[in-house]
Each structure stands twice: as C-alpha cells, then as structure tokens.
Design an enzyme around this catalytic site. Sequence first.
Site: not given
Ligand code: NAD
Ligand code: DAU
Length: 354
Positions: A132, A134, A158, A162
């Site tokens: 990420t 972050e 978090y 990571k």
């Molecule tokens: P998510 O929370 O939707 O999914 C995570 C998945 O991992 C789930 O299916 C969960 O069951 C599985 N999991 C959790 N713990 C586990 C364990 N101990 N063993 C096996 N499986 C396990 O997450 P996401 O948003 O799909 O993110 C996926 C990856 O991408 C993460 O590594 C996250 O850090 C990274 N990432 C996410 C974003 C974003 O915007 N969502 C952006 C950049 C990077």
């Molecule tokens: O930047 C990549 C990351 O983006 C990933 O690594 C994380 O797994 C993913 O969850 C995401 O993190 P953020 O904290 O940026 O995402 P989130 O959707 O939780 O929040 C986005 C922005 O919105 C953040 O500035 C917090 C704000 N927010 C979030 C929620 C849930 C609100 O203002 N209100 C809310 O209720």
Amino acid sequence: MILVTGGAGFIGANFVLDWLRTSDEPVLNLDALTYAGNLENLASVAGDARHVFVQGDICDRALLDRLLAEHQPRAIVHFAAESHVDRSIHGPGDFVRTNVTGTFTLLEAARGYWMGLDGERKVGFRFHHVSTDEVYGSLGPNDPAFTETHAYAPNSPYSASKAASDHLVRAWFHTYGLPVTTSNCSNNYGPYHFPEKLIPLMIANALAGKALPVYGDGRQVRDWLYVSDHCSAIRTVLAKGTPGEVYNVGGWNEMPNIEIVQTLCALLDELKPDPQGSYARLITYVADRPGHDRRYAIDARKIERELGWRPAETFETGIRKTVVWYLANQDWVADVLSGAYREWVETNYAGRAV
Ligand code: NAD
Ligand code: DAU
C-alpha cells in the site's frame, strides 16, 4: 498454476475473477475467510475447475508446506491481510499477526519450496507482495507524489504492519535471493468492496437513508484507482517485473474525501433519486480518525516507463460503474451487512461526536 492468498477479499476476488477471464492458468486460492473474506465474491467461478479454494490461514506453516508441495505453483500473489485502518486502531493485534507474522510464515514456506525447485522453474518462480501507499506516511499539500524511493513513515497500526511486511519481503530477496516483487498501490474502489470502507459505506448508508459520516473536515486527499486497473498492474508486474524491484501503482487521481462523497450523492441522485431530496442532505461531519494521514499521492511513472502499465479507467468511468454495480447487487450488500457488521458500525461510529 499460481497461488493467491486472500482471494476471497475485495481486491483478491477481483484479481481471481479477472485472472480466470484472461488466462487458462489455474488458481489455488488460500483465504482464512475472516469477516472480510466472502465466497459470494467468487460465486461466478464456483463450478470452474481452474479455481481451487482452500480455507486456511497464512500463519499455518504446515498447511502452506503441504499446499506448495501438492500444487507446485509457479508464483505466489500475496493479498491476504487485515486491511482496514479504523479496525487497526481498535484492535492492532490481528494486524501484527496476519500482516507481519503471516507474511513472514509465507515467505519462509515460499523460500523452502523455491529452494527445492531447479532449472527454469527455480529461475522463473515469483513471489509478488501486494502492499500500500500508506507505508510512506502523509504528504503536505504541495509535496511531490510518492516515488519508490520515498522514505517509509507509517502512521497507523495498519500501515506500520504493512511496512514491516514490505521490509521482510525486501530482506528475503537481499539475504536469500527469493525472487520477489512488491507493488505499493493507492486506494482502490469497485465491485465487492466491503462496506466498512469510504465509498461502499457511503453508497450503502445513502440508500438506507442513514448519515454519511465524513471524518474531520473531509479535506483529506486520497489517490483513487479502479480495482481492475490494480489487478492488471499486478498481472503486468508478475509477467514483466524484475525481482527485487518495487512498483508504485496509482490512478493519477487525487481527490478530497468530501468531493468523493458529493460525487457519490450526485450519481445516486441521477440513478436512484430519493423523493426526500438530494442524498447530500445526509452528509454529516464526525470526529476525525486518530493519526489520520492528510494526503496520499502516487507517482506511477516507473511502472509505466519500465513495464508499460497505465490505468484504463478514469475516475468518472470507474465511479459510475461502481455505483451501477452496487445498485444492481443490493443482495450482496444485504448479505454482508450481517450482525457482525452492525457490531463494527457501533464500535467505530457510536463514540464519534457529530
Ligand atoms: P480485504 O480486507 O477486503 O481482504 C483481505 C482478505 O484476506 C480477506 O478475504 C480475508 O479473509 C483474508 N485474510 C485475512 N487474514 C488472513 C489470514 N491470516 N490468512 C489467510 N487469509 C486471510 O482487503 P483488500 O482491500 O482486498 O486488500 C488486499 C491487499 O491489498 C491487502 O494486502 C492490502 O493491504 C492491499 N491494498 C489494499 C488497498 C485498498 O484500497 N483496499 C490498496 C492498496 C493495497
Ligand atoms: O491507500 C491505500 C489504502 O486505502 C489501503 O492500503 C487500505 O487497505 C484501504 O482500506 C484504504 O485505506 P483508507 O484509510 O484510505 O480507506 P478508507 O476507505 O477507510 O478511508 C478513505 C478516506 O475516507 C480516509 O481519509 C478516511 C475517510 N473516511 C472513511 C470512512 C470509513 C471517512 O471520512 N468516513 C468514513 O466513515
């Protein structure tokens, strides 16, 4: 075949579905099915023999050894993680366990397996780590976007977990020669996004006539990328990336949170008008997230220059597709909004002053 971890979560499921649409190569999908993992995300490939699902934990070394020996994957794509910043504030232990210890256990299992390979299979093996933006911390309004050499400065449990996993992956390359690649991506959005995160939460709350809780002043900036573009970036790194290299992935699309929420309200006003008036009436400013990073921005020039990847979607096309998907998949949302989800909403939002 390839081994995918976390393939029942938001990005992992999109990756598995896209992979099976664009390739004949089978996928072994290992996922613990935590609250964030959902087999409904994979319903469209339920009868597909190319998809082998195993419920299991990346901290379980014996299971990892057995799966690697049995299925002999040519690559591992590692998504499994605890991913929600607000949950990491309420309960950091799970984040250290899965993101740090889990990644360590997977790296060790991969190293043992890889050392037993020979010839082309050993040279061609890849461990791709999905990370990420972050980990780089927070930017000021005029700072240049994060490049791959930006210093690490994680601010939440978090992002710290990571960051630790990124360092382990790096060390397994430099110390043991394990052929790893890492991608650090910005905020994803799109189908199957769990409604604890900003965009799907706002859509679900608006449709339910509930408050749209904007943290602090709503001027925090994120760089949004449609999820299928993240998946294509990972496929590109897997195919063409250089072992030991890091690639930043982003959408060239910085936006303040309040503008995201206003855009969602305008789209819902158009696609599912509410007789009570614009959904924007539900916007409510609430107490900020502790340690809230102000701005993220990704400089994605390296992956474009070296591997030829660019996002295909603009924010306008991607966010419209997303809202249309959520409107067409209200059953999926209803299934996800279970008792456990309601408990989380109570934990995260009840104590926030409006
Ligand atoms: P998510 O929370 O939707 O999914 C995570 C998945 O991992 C789930 O299916 C969960 O069951 C599985 N999991 C959790 N713990 C586990 C364990 N101990 N063993 C096996 N499986 C396990 O997450 P996401 O948003 O799909 O993110 C996926 C990856 O991408 C993460 O590594 C996250 O850090 C990274 N990432 C996410 C974003 C974003 O915007 N969502 C952006 C950049 C990077
Ligand atoms: O930047 C990549 C990351 O983006 C990933 O690594 C994380 O797994 C993913 O969850 C995401 O993190 P953020 O904290 O940026 O995402 P989130 O959707 O939780 O929040 C986005 C922005 O919105 C953040 O500035 C917090 C704000 N927010 C979030 C929620 C849930 C609100 O203002 N209100 C809310 O209720």
